[in-house]
Scaffold this active site. Sequence first.
Site, PDB file in Angstrom:
ATOM      1  N   ASN A 114       0.803  -1.222   0.000  1.00  0.00           N
ATOM      2  CA  ASN A 114       0.000   0.000   0.000  1.00  0.00           C
ATOM      3  C   ASN A 114       0.838   1.276   0.000  1.00  0.00           C
ATOM      4  OD1 ASN A 114       0.868  -0.030   2.650  1.00  0.00           O
ATOM      5  ND2 ASN A 114      -1.163  -0.276   3.544  1.00  0.00           N
ATOM      6  N   HIS A 117       3.995   4.090   4.596  1.00  0.00           N
ATOM      7  CA  HIS A 117       3.723   3.963   6.032  1.00  0.00           C
ATOM      8  C   HIS A 117       3.828   5.349   6.632  1.00  0.00           C
ATOM      9  CE1 HIS A 117       4.081   2.870  10.275  1.00  0.00           C
ATOM     10  NE2 HIS A 117       5.057   3.755  10.311  1.00  0.00           N
TER      11      HIS A 117
END
Length: 137
Positions: A114, A117
Amino acid sequence: MSVERTLILVKPDGVSRGLVGEVVGRLERKGLTLVALELRTLERSVAETHYGEHASKPFFGELVDFITSGPLVALVAEGPRAVEASRGLIGATDPVKAAPGSLRGDYALEIGQNLVHGSDSPESAKREIDLFFPGLS
């Protein structure tokens, strides 16, 4: 208003896709200031410490394998409400649920890859910054 710091990681998928500039640009356009930035391939021990809260979860091994699979960009950004501001830019952990206009909403599809962070609290930010940039405080 007090200034706080946050750790941002552009994960290996973001680096390999050439999205570092997009991430940095959005942070800077939001008004955050970069105080440290490093391109590195993460050592497994650092990854295991960083993701230690997930050690008992079934996805821990895959998470550590992924984050150590190639170069990432670690950076520290600062500004008022830096943690909250950067989390808004990053978007929800699940990219399918992330708002359009957020980094994950615009550029990611998978929870496991994704892109980015970001520290989830000022306390986490301090711990993470100390891990990635010892002595920066």
